[in-house]
Design a protein around this motif. Structure first.
Motif, PDB file in Angstrom:
ATOM      1  N   PHE A 124       0.568   2.376 -14.671  1.00 50.15           N
ATOM      2  CA  PHE A 124       1.251   1.488 -13.745  1.00 50.15           C
ATOM      3  C   PHE A 124       0.767   0.067 -14.003  1.00 50.15           C
ATOM      4  O   PHE A 124      -0.423  -0.237 -13.830  1.00 50.15           O
ATOM      5  N   SER A 155       8.056  -3.637  -5.416  1.00 53.24           N
ATOM      6  CA  SER A 155       6.807  -3.336  -4.719  1.00 53.24           C
ATOM      7  C   SER A 155       6.953  -3.134  -3.222  1.00 53.24           C
ATOM      8  O   SER A 155       5.956  -2.902  -2.529  1.00 53.24           O
ATOM      9  N   ALA A 202      -3.618  -5.052  -4.765  1.00 55.77           N
ATOM     10  CA  ALA A 202      -3.378  -4.561  -6.128  1.00 55.77           C
ATOM     11  C   ALA A 202      -4.688  -4.454  -6.904  1.00 55.77           C
ATOM     12  O   ALA A 202      -4.907  -3.484  -7.649  1.00 55.77           O
ATOM     13  N   THR A 208       0.830  -1.206   0.000  1.00 54.05           N
ATOM     14  CA  THR A 208       0.000   0.000   0.000  1.00 54.05           C
ATOM     15  C   THR A 208       0.863   1.254   0.000  1.00 54.05           C
ATOM     16  O   THR A 208       0.582   2.223  -0.717  1.00 54.05           O
ATOM     17  N   PHE A 212      -3.845   2.351 -13.012  1.00 55.23           N
ATOM     18  CA  PHE A 212      -3.281   1.070 -12.575  1.00 55.23           C
ATOM     19  C   PHE A 212      -3.963  -0.079 -13.316  1.00 55.23           C
ATOM     20  O   PHE A 212      -5.195  -0.132 -13.397  1.00 55.23           O
ATOM     21  N   CYS A 270       3.860   1.561  -1.208  1.00 50.69           N
ATOM     22  CA  CYS A 270       4.442   1.670  -2.547  1.00 50.69           C
ATOM     23  C   CYS A 270       3.425   2.258  -3.528  1.00 50.69           C
ATOM     24  O   CYS A 270       3.721   3.205  -4.261  1.00 50.69           O
ATOM     25  N   LEU A 271       2.217   1.708  -3.549  1.00 50.71           N
ATOM     26  CA  LEU A 271       1.203   2.158  -4.505  1.00 50.71           C
ATOM     27  C   LEU A 271       0.764   3.594  -4.222  1.00 50.71           C
ATOM     28  O   LEU A 271       0.475   4.355  -5.149  1.00 50.71           O
ATOM     29  N   ARG A 274      -6.648  -1.374  -5.890  1.00 50.77           N
ATOM     30  CA  ARG A 274      -6.070  -0.146  -6.438  1.00 50.77           C
ATOM     31  C   ARG A 274      -6.412  -0.006  -7.918  1.00 50.77           C
ATOM     32  O   ARG A 274      -6.739   1.092  -8.391  1.00 50.77           O
ATOM     33  N   LEU A 310       0.751  -3.503 -12.825  1.00 45.84           N
ATOM     34  CA  LEU A 310       0.963  -4.336 -11.645  1.00 45.84           C
ATOM     35  C   LEU A 310       0.915  -5.795 -12.075  1.00 45.84           C
ATOM     36  O   LEU A 310      -0.091  -6.245 -12.633  1.00 45.84           O
TER      37      LEU A 310
END
Length: 769
Positions: free
Chosen positions: A35, A91, A50, A19, A60, A21-22, A53, A37
């Motif tokens: 982004f 990550s 992930a 979280t 994302f 990182c994102l 998000r 993932l």
């Protein structure tokens, strides 16, 4: 049509970090980004985090696949990328919000194939400079090639870079799969293949160092045989790729650095790892690699490493363990039967570490440490030290020794820098007026040189180099229209004389704008634009100037005035949340151009602060806005995070007192001193908690100079603990400490046992000696 930038984020069992990182990716100020993932078969909640998000933010995209490893996950993301530029993020790491704005903006400006930014390491205790990137990213280098900046082979990380995707695809670059250390076989060949590379000193990547109690990262599991095998494989792959490029000198340089760093850590582990399989596998891998290394490469190593790798190549394990045990702390290697005496010889080398740079009465005063690198740290012995200046540039005159050099003796009690002993300390005072020629002042740059002579009369000379801790580098006006500027170039101290054409005279906040005023020298041209840059030589934004008569001017300098209005809204995005201890200060450097930019013939230049410039510290409504000199005396603008703010400091014989006004969220509940040089060490000196006292104008804390509560020797960062959080955050300071505020100011003489000192990142630390 895809985004301009594609960022690939492989994910595997990092739920505790993902979280964060994102969130850092979502906060990027570069808008045109996707982004990607790649959930590589996570067995924890990472995939769900992930997916949530991706559902909430269209930037994302989530791809799921069975677990195949980091390299395969990155390659999956590369295939899905649509952007013109390509980047990678692990990550469990985080990025500052400006990272991709700076990196992509640089490539857009220069046309290079790769841009690489500086890296900071962090854990729960704080943040510190990555040692691997300390030397490679000290200054801005634009449009360079690897053969011209060979030390870039120390920068093997993929995640602090942005690549042009057509360059990546054109050279068919892919990460190796099923192994560890995926970065090395890609980044080193990419550097060699790139026509030009950009290198930036600004920190763009925060690399997490996992702590005890958490699962260790790959780079922290060095004592595993699989880790050993994969590291040697990665190094050999990069070395062979450089050989395939056809540049033998680059391969030799990379092999040298690998033996000094990548593979050295495994060499130094051998005495501590009793596993027979590990030791035997090391000897096999080392022998195979060394057969591909030119003999001249070993000659470039220090005697201890040279002897150790020779023994490794010959498979002589008992002798190798003896040598490594003796030399990994810096001692010379013991004699070993069958090893030629020539391997023990070394050319005398000067080791220096710059401690402080200040100005007093027109003199540049520097202090630091210097000794021969071959002398054990505990036994430096008495040495004479000379200091002199050598003018740089073709056709420049040498400076005669008696007039412009000064012989100095070692002074006991000088503070040690890095791990050099205090008895190797020196101080020097350089009269800048000696650089003025008979015809007057003219621009020029002088390299600051030093030398030592040991008891045997052996001289060793070299430039004054900076150590791990880089001091602040203030500039000074030494005559009307003349500045003297200490600068670092490739880690060495230089003194530059400038005749500026424009300078800043003041700054103020007015009508939701930051107004910067400036003056132009006689015969100069009023700048058309003022520039803001997050890193030197890379412009972020330009603002037009207004020319107007200067009713006051600068004494003895005349000229005309100009002003520039910068919307505060442009700066507001940088006012982020509280940061952990040791975080580099964020902000902008201020410059100017006499045209619309380089394409119009008006080259971008630094805007220095003028003599008498009044710094802008917390203003009404903008308590965290600072406009002050940065390194080289260049004007800088910073926005500090919301929270408590130190606005003043005083000193007396009892110690230091710091205080602030309750203007940004109230007083701190507790101020904390955290040992700065040991942020990475769980066994570092314990935090010192300083109680906060309420006073009429705000709050204050006291740091005693004596007694049991005095901080242990070393450098300490100031932090605070918010009332509703256990995390220790950076305590911002708006006061500017130029020469170190300490007890010597109160007592009038002697070394200050407790003092405040700045560093070149515009932070203020407490030093206890």
């Amino acid at each position: 049509m895809g985004a301009l930038l594609s960022v690939v984020v492989p994910i595997y069992d990092v739920a505790r970090y993902l979280t964060e990182c994102l969130d850092s990716l979502a906060a990027q100020t570069h808008a045109d980004v996707e982004f990607i993932l790649v959930d590589d078969g996570s067995t924890d909640d990472s995939g769900d985090i992930a997916a949530a998000r991706a559902a909430a933010d269209p930037r994302f995209r989530l791809i799921r696949q069975p677990n195949r490893g980091l390299g395969a996950a990155r390659n999956t993301g590369i295939r899905a990328a649509t952007g013109d530029y390509l980047a990678f993020v692990d990550s469990d790491d985080v990025l500052p919000p400006y990272a991709y704005e700076v990196l992509v903006g640089t490539l857009e400006s220069t046309g290079s194939q790769i841009v690489s930014g500086n890296v900071a390491l962090f854990n729960s205790r704080g943040m510190w400079q990555s040692l691997l990137h300390r030397g490679t990213h000290r200054q801005t280098w634009l449009r360079v090639r690897l053969r011209g900046r060979r030390n870039l082979v120390y920068d093997r990380l993929a995640c602090n870079k942005v690549f042009r995707r057509d360059f990546w695809a054109g050279h068919d670059l892919w990460f190796p799969e099923g192994v560890r250390y995926e970065d090395i076989p890609v980044t080193i060949p990419a550097y060699a293949l790139a026509k030009t590379i950009d290198v930036l000193p600004v920190v763009v990547y925060h690399w997490r160092q996992r702590e005890a109690g958490a699962e260790e990262s790959i780079s922290q599991r060095q004592a595993e045989v699989a880790n050993l095998v994969d590291r040697f494989a990665a190094v050999r792959s990069a070395s062979r790729a450089l050989a395939a490029v056809g540049d033998r000198s680059l391969k030799n340089h990379y092999d040298t650095t690998a033996l000094r760093s990548d593979l050295r850590m495994f060499l130094h582990l051998l005495p501590d790892v009793a596993d027979t399989e590990y030791r035997q596998r090391f000897l096999e891998l080392a022998g195979e690699f060394l057969t591909e290394v030119q003999p001249a490469v070993l000659d470039r190593l220090a005697p201890g490493l040279r002897v150790a790798w020779r023994l490794a190549a010959e498979g002589r394990l008992p002798e190798l363990l003896t040598v490594v045990t003796a030399t990994r702390t810096g001692d010379p290697p013991p004699a070993v039967a069958g090893v030629p005496a020539g391997l023990y010889r070394s050319k005398p080398r000067l080791r220096t570490a710059l401690g402080s740079v200040t100005w007093s009465d027109g003199r540049l005063r520097i202090s630091g440490n210097a000794l021969r690198a071959s002398v054990p740290a505990g036994r430096p012995g008495p040495m004479l030290r000379a200091l002199w200046l050598r003018e740089q540039g073709q056709g420049r005159r040498p400076l005669p020794a008696p007039a412009r050099s000064r012989l100095l003796r070692s002074r006991a009690g000088q503070p040690a820098v890095d791990d050099l002993p205090a008895r190797s300390g020196f101080t020097a005072s350089i009269p800048v007026r000696a650089l003025r020629s008979a015809a007057g002042w003219r621009p020029g740059t002088w390299l600051v040189m030093t030398g030592v002579v040991d008891r045997a009369g052996q001289p060793t000379t070299g430039p004054v180099q900076v150590g791990e801790i880089v001091p602040a580098l203030p500039a000074a006006w030494v005559a009307p229209g003349v500045r003297a500027v200490p600068v670092l170039h490739d880690g060495a101290l230089r003194l530059r004389v400038e005749l500026p054409v424009a300078w800043a005279t003041g700054a103020r906040v007015h009508d939701d704008h930051l107004v910067i005023s400036g003056a132009v020298g006689v015969g100069g041209t009023v700048p058309l634009t003022v520039t803001l840059s997050r890193t030197p030589q890379v412009v972020w934004r330009r603002y037009p100037t207004n020319a107007e008569p200067d009713p006051d001017g600068l004494p003895g300098q005349g000229g005309v005035a100009f002003s520039c209005r910068i919307p505060l809204a442009d700066l507001r995005a940088d006012a982020g949340p509280q940061t952990i201890v040791g975080t580099p200060a964020q902000g902008w450097l201020v410059g100017f151009a006499t045209g619309d930019g380089p394409d119009s013939g008006g080259a971008d230049r630094e805007l220095p602060v003028g003599d008498g410039f009044v710094e802008l510290h917390p203003a009404a409504g903008w308590p965290g806005l600072l406009v002050e000199p940065a390194d080289h005396g260049q004007l800088s603008v910073r926005l500090l995070p919301a929270g408590p703010l130190v606005t003043w400091a005083s000193v007396d014989d009892s110690g230091l007192t710091l205080g602030g006004a309750c203007v940004t969220g109230g007083a701190p509940s507790l101020v904390v001193l955290r040992h700065a040089t040991d942020l990475r060490d769980a066994a570092a000196p314990a935090d010192r908690e300083l109680p906060v006292e309420a006073v009429d104008e705000g709050w204050l804390v006291r740091v005693p100079a004596t007694g049991p509560d005095r901080p242990d020797p070393g450098r300490w960062w100031f932090g605070f603990r918010p009332a509703d959080d256990d995390q220790v955050c950076e305590l911002p300071m708006s006061l500017r400490v130029r020469e170190g505020l300490g007890l010597a100011d109160a007592a009038g003489a002697g070394a200050a046992p407790v003092r405040l000192v700045p560093d070149r990142l515009h932070r203020v630390a407490l030093v206890s000696s």
